[in-house]
Design an enzyme around this catalytic site. Structure first.
Site, PDB file in Angstrom:
ATOM      1  N   HIS A 196      46.996 -26.918 -65.562  1.00 47.62           N
ATOM      2  CA  HIS A 196      45.606 -26.680 -65.144  1.00 47.62           C
ATOM      3  C   HIS A 196      44.689 -26.879 -66.353  1.00 47.62           C
ATOM      4  O   HIS A 196      44.986 -26.373 -67.439  1.00 47.62           O
ATOM      5  CB  HIS A 196      45.467 -25.248 -64.601  1.00 47.62           C
ATOM      6  CG  HIS A 196      44.086 -24.949 -64.132  1.00 47.62           C
ATOM      7  ND1 HIS A 196      43.570 -25.458 -62.967  1.00 47.62           N
ATOM      8  CD2 HIS A 196      43.083 -24.212 -64.690  1.00 47.62           C
ATOM      9  CE1 HIS A 196      42.325 -25.049 -62.822  1.00 47.62           C
ATOM     10  NE2 HIS A 196      42.005 -24.287 -63.852  1.00 47.62           N
ATOM     11  N   ASN A 218      52.872 -26.075 -62.879  1.00 56.23           N
ATOM     12  CA  ASN A 218      51.608 -26.807 -62.715  1.00 56.23           C
ATOM     13  C   ASN A 218      50.865 -26.811 -64.033  1.00 56.23           C
ATOM     14  O   ASN A 218      50.981 -25.858 -64.810  1.00 56.23           O
ATOM     15  CB  ASN A 218      50.746 -26.110 -61.653  1.00 56.23           C
ATOM     16  CG  ASN A 218      49.391 -26.778 -61.458  1.00 56.23           C
ATOM     17  OD1 ASN A 218      49.314 -28.001 -61.286  1.00 56.23           O
ATOM     18  ND2 ASN A 218      48.323 -26.001 -61.499  1.00 56.23           N
TER      19      ASN A 218
END
Ligand code: GAR
Length: 209
Positions: free
Chosen positions: A109, A107
């Site tokens: 971020h 991911n």
């Protein structure tokens, strides 16, 4: 090349950066599909225009969060995915889904984790008065924005910044960072073992150097 599926919810600029990097046959990952939970995500149109197969899997078409994630998992199987890259996918994934993809799902971020987990990172960074901000790519673990860190990039917070100018500066750093992190994972140069990140060195894998 590692078969990579990108999950998005919106604009898809990180997805586009990954697609562009992977258009080089020497890049170790190929983007074989894009899945969005939002039918109107701009990124779906961008991916389709580049010939990448897309699917919308909406939460509202599934009775529960678990069923939604099962449908995503089935789509990933259809794509024969090796790696899942979350790129502005704005939904928490169930623990069983996350555990199934453990070590194979990353991911990005928009903050220097572990600072500013969650939403509105740029607003909170400005409120806190920090002078260095940035972005993080990490392995996904069941806790939100909590997994072992693969790579980070820092940008300055400048006098006069507002949320938009700061977000734009961070986003510019996100794209090459995500391209680098996916490359490391696809080359097995970074792995997750025992909840920790390990990096390849000339002597094998070393824990979080
Ligand atoms: C990016 O800034 C990404 O870091 C962030 O959403 C934006 C998506 O932009 N992700 C999160 O906030 C995850 N909670 P993009 O769709 O243009 O890549």
């Amino acid at each position: 090349r590692k078969r990579t599926v990108v999950l998005i919810s919106g604009r898809g600029s990180n997805m586009t950066a990954l697609i562009e990097a992977a258009s080089d046959p020497d890049y170790p990952a190929e983007i074989v599909g894009v899945i969005s939970d939002k039918a109107d995500a701009h990124g779906l149109r961008v991916a389709a225009a580049r010939g990448i197969p897309t699917q919308t899997i909406a939460r509202s078409d599934h009775a529960s969060k678990a069923d939604h994630d099962k449908a995503i998992d089935a789509a990933l199987a259809g794509f024969k995915a090796d790696i899942v890259a979350l790129a502005g996918y704005m939904r928490l994934l169930t623990t069983s889904f996350v555990e199934k993809w453990s070590g194979r799902m990353i991911n990005i971020h928009p903050a220097l984790l572990p600072a500013f987990k969650g939403l509105d990172t740029h607003k909170r960074a400005l409120e806190a008065g920090i002078k260095v901000h940035g972005c993080t790519v990490h392995f996904v673990t069941p806790e939100m924005d909590d997994g072992p860190i693969i790579a980070q990039a820092a940008v300055p917070v400048l006098v006069g910044d507002d949320e938009a100018t700061l977000a734009a500066r961070v986003l510019k750093a996100e794209h090459p960072l995500y391209v680098l992190a996916l490359k490391l994972l696809a080359e097995n140069k970074v792995t997750m073992a025992g909840g920790k990140v390990c990096f390849a060195t000339g002597n094998g894998l070393v824990e979080n150097p």
